[in-house]
Design an enzyme around this catalytic site. Structure first.
Site, PDB file in Angstrom:
ATOM      1  N   ASN A  15     -26.973  70.583  21.120  1.00  0.00           N
ATOM      2  CA  ASN A  15     -27.181  71.710  20.199  1.00  0.00           C
ATOM      3  C   ASN A  15     -27.200  71.258  18.688  1.00  0.00           C
ATOM      4  O   ASN A  15     -28.014  71.617  17.778  1.00  0.00           O
ATOM      5  CB  ASN A  15     -26.538  72.744  20.539  1.00  0.00           C
ATOM      6  CG  ASN A  15     -26.741  73.430  21.750  1.00  0.00           C
ATOM      7  OD1 ASN A  15     -27.695  73.309  22.234  1.00  0.00           O
ATOM      8  ND2 ASN A  15     -25.950  74.131  22.235  1.00  0.00           N
ATOM      9  N   ARG A  38     -44.209  76.740  26.941  1.00  0.00           N
ATOM     10  CA  ARG A  38     -43.524  75.613  27.429  1.00  0.00           C
ATOM     11  C   ARG A  38     -43.673  75.450  29.046  1.00  0.00           C
ATOM     12  O   ARG A  38     -43.666  76.572  29.581  1.00  0.00           O
ATOM     13  CB  ARG A  38     -42.068  75.421  27.094  1.00  0.00           C
ATOM     14  CG  ARG A  38     -41.786  75.490  25.594  1.00  0.00           C
ATOM     15  CD  ARG A  38     -40.186  75.267  25.457  1.00  0.00           C
ATOM     16  NE  ARG A  38     -39.756  75.674  24.337  1.00  0.00           N
ATOM     17  CZ  ARG A  38     -39.655  75.223  23.034  1.00  0.00           C
ATOM     18  NH1 ARG A  38     -40.377  73.772  22.944  1.00  0.00           N
ATOM     19  NH2 ARG A  38     -39.227  75.396  22.090  1.00  0.00           N
ATOM     20  N   ARG A  56     -41.743  73.933  19.404  1.00  0.00           N
ATOM     21  CA  ARG A  56     -41.271  72.769  18.561  1.00  0.00           C
ATOM     22  C   ARG A  56     -40.627  71.716  19.971  1.00  0.00           C
ATOM     23  O   ARG A  56     -39.767  72.256  20.844  1.00  0.00           O
ATOM     24  CB  ARG A  56     -39.843  73.239  17.837  1.00  0.00           C
ATOM     25  CG  ARG A  56     -38.975  72.001  17.313  1.00  0.00           C
ATOM     26  CD  ARG A  56     -38.139  72.781  16.249  1.00  0.00           C
ATOM     27  NE  ARG A  56     -38.498  73.345  15.051  1.00  0.00           N
ATOM     28  CZ  ARG A  56     -38.250  74.388  14.436  1.00  0.00           C
ATOM     29  NH1 ARG A  56     -37.311  75.239  15.168  1.00  0.00           N
ATOM     30  NH2 ARG A  56     -38.588  74.600  13.517  1.00  0.00           N
ATOM     31  N   HIS A 107     -46.074  83.142  20.857  1.00  0.00           N
ATOM     32  CA  HIS A 107     -44.842  83.007  21.786  1.00  0.00           C
ATOM     33  C   HIS A 107     -44.666  84.140  22.918  1.00  0.00           C
ATOM     34  O   HIS A 107     -43.869  83.945  23.821  1.00  0.00           O
ATOM     35  CB  HIS A 107     -43.795  83.314  20.780  1.00  0.00           C
ATOM     36  CG  HIS A 107     -42.386  82.820  21.498  1.00  0.00           C
ATOM     37  ND1 HIS A 107     -41.374  83.791  21.715  1.00  0.00           N
ATOM     38  CD2 HIS A 107     -41.806  81.659  21.593  1.00  0.00           C
ATOM     39  CE1 HIS A 107     -40.212  83.440  22.229  1.00  0.00           C
ATOM     40  NE2 HIS A 107     -40.373  82.082  22.263  1.00  0.00           N
ATOM     41  N   TYR A 110     -32.416  79.703  33.641  1.00  0.00           N
ATOM     42  CA  TYR A 110     -32.303  80.703  32.309  1.00  0.00           C
ATOM     43  C   TYR A 110     -32.339  82.064  33.007  1.00  0.00           C
ATOM     44  O   TYR A 110     -33.033  82.450  34.285  1.00  0.00           O
ATOM     45  CB  TYR A 110     -33.693  80.657  31.572  1.00  0.00           C
ATOM     46  CG  TYR A 110     -33.900  79.458  30.675  1.00  0.00           C
ATOM     47  CD1 TYR A 110     -33.114  78.441  30.785  1.00  0.00           C
ATOM     48  CD2 TYR A 110     -34.267  79.635  29.533  1.00  0.00           C
ATOM     49  CE1 TYR A 110     -33.053  77.325  29.955  1.00  0.00           C
ATOM     50  CE2 TYR A 110     -34.626  78.665  28.514  1.00  0.00           C
ATOM     51  CZ  TYR A 110     -33.648  77.428  28.690  1.00  0.00           C
ATOM     52  OH  TYR A 110     -34.080  76.670  27.929  1.00  0.00           O
ATOM     53  N   ARG A 157     -26.746  86.238  22.296  1.00  0.00           N
ATOM     54  CA  ARG A 157     -26.472  84.950  22.837  1.00  0.00           C
ATOM     55  C   ARG A 157     -25.945  83.833  21.529  1.00  0.00           C
ATOM     56  O   ARG A 157     -25.011  83.389  21.860  1.00  0.00           O
ATOM     57  CB  ARG A 157     -27.577  84.091  23.663  1.00  0.00           C
ATOM     58  CG  ARG A 157     -27.067  82.747  24.039  1.00  0.00           C
ATOM     59  CD  ARG A 157     -28.265  81.977  24.981  1.00  0.00           C
ATOM     60  NE  ARG A 157     -28.915  81.525  23.894  1.00  0.00           N
ATOM     61  CZ  ARG A 157     -30.301  81.228  24.049  1.00  0.00           C
ATOM     62  NH1 ARG A 157     -31.087  82.002  24.701  1.00  0.00           N
ATOM     63  NH2 ARG A 157     -31.085  80.591  23.085  1.00  0.00           N
ATOM     64  N   HIS A 196     -31.217  84.724  28.320  1.00  0.00           N
ATOM     65  CA  HIS A 196     -32.339  84.509  27.563  1.00  0.00           C
ATOM     66  C   HIS A 196     -33.383  85.827  27.428  1.00  0.00           C
ATOM     67  O   HIS A 196     -34.366  86.019  26.544  1.00  0.00           O
ATOM     68  CB  HIS A 196     -33.251  83.317  28.194  1.00  0.00           C
ATOM     69  CG  HIS A 196     -34.405  82.898  27.286  1.00  0.00           C
ATOM     70  ND1 HIS A 196     -35.557  83.263  27.545  1.00  0.00           N
ATOM     71  CD2 HIS A 196     -34.286  82.294  26.226  1.00  0.00           C
ATOM     72  CE1 HIS A 196     -36.387  82.480  26.857  1.00  0.00           C
ATOM     73  NE2 HIS A 196     -35.829  82.062  25.888  1.00  0.00           N
TER      74      HIS A 196
END
Length: 780
Positions: A134, A463, A493, A523, A556, A652, A680
């Site tokens: 991270n 993704r 990204r 997105h 997730y 989160r 998520h």
């Protein structure tokens, strides 16, 4: 209680407040990136991602390469915005917490899980690796972006009131403290605990002669041939140091001339990070390379005087000018090449480094002393993903295998369920990872690809995994003659290269591949299947909060709605037409879509709760997101709180809300839940005067999501689904649930035990237990 830096009366929540199975179900998938293979030790790592902010595929050390980083380097993150000026005049200055400090507080919560002795030992190693991963991305994106804007003079005071230089100084001070604490946790706590369990992470001098001899053979056969020592002298300029690579700085002396020389040896990134010297004993690969006899092999005839490890972090954020969508793929490919040569933003060195070598690195890398981080070795603890992947189940979270959602399961047959038949009976609300992704969303698309009555499939891909069954299904559908439209977001990204690859593969198979709208990332997580049924066409839709990524779906926490509702189908058709054609539609039936209607739609609903409260009708706002930063949304929540509306925020990561301030936010509570799964999902619930309204979708409350992305929220129609989602939100916010509480000063306090010292309920374990108990029972 533990405090980590960075209301209204609590609502009562019964112990069985977990969502009813069949109505809210988990399909495991850590949001945006799948676990990679172990990079050092034998075994396949299963990193705990409940606390991950970001992981990246660009380095072998990262074990969860497909996570949405939730990091935004856009300039307006540091600029005062006029968008929320109206109605904000009556609100006090200083009402926003600093987002950089908030992100660092988030990563501190990750570190607290690694420090917690109640966390299974190998999961603690994973959390140490997650913290390091991270922080790498934070420097590559946030710090790099801030430095770039300071250098160009475009950065202005942030919404929190801090000047850019103050933010940068805060970052340097806070990250130095956290990195020192991170290293100490490994050195003084986790490593000794691992040794007690027979997993020894040792250094070269700890090895026996037999172990060193074995590794010498390994060095000669598998490591030495790929090493490339690079000299630095008048004939050899200082070499380029790639971002996140481990490097050995070696000082040698020519015995004939007596001159000293500097050389750099890069640790090959494709080799295992930790090498097994003997069963249960692992040594960092850089220690093997730096062994005296091995350095003599690299520099024969020279005297090796000293060697030190160092690591550079560079600006790796992409900047692409989108002149037109047709050239976007080529522009991205060129920019990916330039990314490797971004300026340095951090230098990590072993604390024992010679001042001469350190001065040389600072000078050649053109980095300031404030950006130098001396640490005890080994550097780059993302390599602990390999240790966490060892096959020692007793040192990990208990294994959990997701089951098929009951509304999709065949009770009397072993055959695969007919997803279309099930959806004609009822909508299905999925909750991953507690509900299987492979037997729901993946099966939905695979069945659509194989069904001769399906005429068209339309799909967004932000993704996906390297061996994606989703992509395979879309290719199969196209090759069988179906119309297949795929919106591939090339600018996801750190997944740009992978998405370019998938885009070309899909095009070659005959899919219609588009890249969305110029200037906007796509997105939203949407899928639409059009099927011929008799004389009519029926549209089957999926709206999700996470990516179409089967691997991350096991890690997730996400939500997904499968439905045949005609309004949702019509909305998705309109939205896909906008993404692929020239539609200017901005109003939808059951969707809120960014950048046009999502922010305004949520603010309108927050303001309506004020009206309901004043009229004596049921009113509340409950929000679950990854990040809460957008000033206009936050100001609307402040106004609701000032009017007496209870506001619950389950976040989160980053949160700029300052809760519990008298006269402003005493009716706002903020909680954070971190654990084995990465939280998520995004949920927005409103009391609506007794007619609860609930929305799910892909959008976080950030500038990038609301202004520069195509995002979509879908309204949940089924009353049972709305009730289940509200129970989920109540459970996460309950004072009897383990979580972190945000205070008005920006500090987070961990609440893990009650007044008697007994552990509080773990919401993720509650949901796992609920699935195990209820699997196979009838839908309520």
């Amino acid at each position: 209680m533990q405090r980590s830096s960075g209301g209204h009366a609590p609502q009562s929540t019964a112990p069985d407040a977990a969502p009813a199975e069949g109505r809210v179900q988990d399909t495991s998938a850590p949001a945006d990136r799948p676990p990679a293979q172990a990079t050092g030790t034998p075994g396949s790592p299963q990193p705990s991602v409940g606390s991950i902010a970001a992981h990246r595929p660009h380095t072998v050390a990262a074990a969860v390469p497909d996570l949405d980083p939730d990091l935004d380097s856009d300039p307006d993150s540091y600029e005062e915005s006029d968008e929320y000026a109206e109605g904000a005049a009556e609100l006090p200055q200083g009402r926003f917490l600093d987002r950089e400090r908030s992100w660092l507080a988030f990563n501190e919560r990750v570190l607290e899980l690694a420090e917690d002795p109640n966390t299974p030992l190998l999961e603690r190693a994973n959390f140490l690796a997650i913290f390091a991963s991270n922080l790498d991305e934070f420097f590559m994106v946030r710090v790099a972006g801030l430095k770039r804007r300071i250098a160009t003079g475009v950065a202005t005071r942030s919404a929190s009131g801090l000047q850019p230089r103050e933010v940068l100084d805060l970052i340097w001070t806070r990250t130095r403290e956290l990195m020192a604490r991170h290293a100490a946790c490994f050195q003084e706590d986790v490593a000794p605990a691992l040794a007690d369990e027979g997993v020894h992470v040792v250094r070269w001098h700890d090895l026996s002669e037999k172990e060193q001899a074995r590794l010498f053979t390994l060095f000669r056969q598998r490591i030495f041939p790929v090493l490339t020592p690079l000299a630095v002298d008048p004939a050899h300029p200082f070499p380029y140091i790639s971002g996140l690579s481990l490097n050995l700085a070696v000082v040698v002396r020519n015995p004939v001339s007596g001159h000293q020389h500097f050389a750099r040896v890069k640790v090959p990134p494709l080799l295992n990070r930790f090498l097994e010297a003997s069963p249960g004993r692992y040594v960092p690969i850089e220690d093997v390379i730096a062994a005296p006899a091995h350095l003599e092999e690299l520099f024969p005839g020279m005297e090796v005087l000293a060697h030190h490890m160092f690591r550079v972090t560079r600006n790796e954020d992409l900047e692409v000018e989108e002149d037109d969508a047709e050239n976007l793929l080529q522009a991205l490919e060129k920019e990916l090449m330039r990314r490797r040569f971004g300026p340095p933003v951090r230098l990590e060195v072993e604390e024992s480094i010679d001042q001469y070598v350190l001065d040389l690195l600072i000078r050649e890398l053109k980095i300031s002393e404030a950006e130098v981080y001396p640490l005890p070795g080994p550097l780059d603890l993302t390599g602990l993903f390999g240790i966490g992947g060892l096959d020692r189940p007793e040192l990990k979270y208990p294994k959990f295998i997701a089951g098929t959602h009951r509304d999709l399961a065949e009770v009397e047959s072993a055959s695969a369920p007919d997803i279309f038949a099930a959806l004609r009976e009822r909508d299905v609300l999925l909750h991953h990872p507690y509900d299987s992704f492979s037997t729901s969303v993946q099966a939905f698309l695979e069945q659509a690809a194989a069904d001769p009555d399906v005429l068209a499939i339309k799909q967004t891909l932000y993704r996906t995994s390297g061996d994606s069954p989703i992509v395979d299904a879309l290719i199969d559908a196209a090759e069988s003659g179906k119309q297949v439209l795929v919106l591939v977001e090339l600018k996801a990204r750190f997944d740009e290269q992978a998405n370019i690859k998938w885009a070309r593969k899909l095009e070659e198979a005959g899919c219609h591949v588009v890249y969305g709208l110029v200037g906007l990332k796509t997105h939203c997580k949407l899928s639409l299947v059009v099927r011929q049924e008799g004389d009519t066409l029926r549209r089957y839709s999926h709206v999700g909060t996470g990516n179409y990524h089967p691997k991350t779906a096991r890690l997730y926490e996400d939500l997904g709605l499968l439905t045949t509702d005609p309004q949702v189908g019509a909305d998705l058709s309109d939205l896909f037409n906008r993404l692929s054609g020239y539609s200017r539609r901005e109003n939808y039936r059951r969707l809120l879509v960014a950048p046009k209607s999502l922010r305004d739609g949520l603010i309108t609903r927050i303001d309506k709760e004020v009206q309901h409260h004043r009229a004596g009708r049921p009113a509340y706002v409950r929000i679950k997101v990854n990040s809460m930063v957008d000033e206009a949304i936050i100001d609307a929540l402040y106004r609701a709180s000032m009017a007496g509306v209870p506001v619950d925020i389950w976040v989160r990561g980053i949160c700029a809300v300052r809760p519990g301030v008298a006269g402003l936010s005493e009716n706002i509570r903020v909680r954070s839940v971190l654990g084995r799964f990465l939280e998520h999902s995004r949920v927005f619930a409103f009391g609506n005067g007794g007619e609860p309204e609930v929305w799910i979708g892909s959008a976080d409350m950030m500038h990038r999501n609301l202004d520069r992305r195509i995002e979509a929220l879908a309204r949940v129609k089924d009353p049972a689904h709305r009730a289940a989602l509200n129970r989920l939100l109540e459970t996460g916010m309950s004072d009897t649930t383990a979580s972190w509480h945000l205070g008005p000063d920006g500090d987070w306090t961990r609440h893990a035990v009650d007044a008697d010292g007994k552990p509080l309920r773990n919401v993720q374990e509650m949901l796992i237990d609920a699935r195990r108990r209820r699997r196979g029972s009838a839908t309520p």
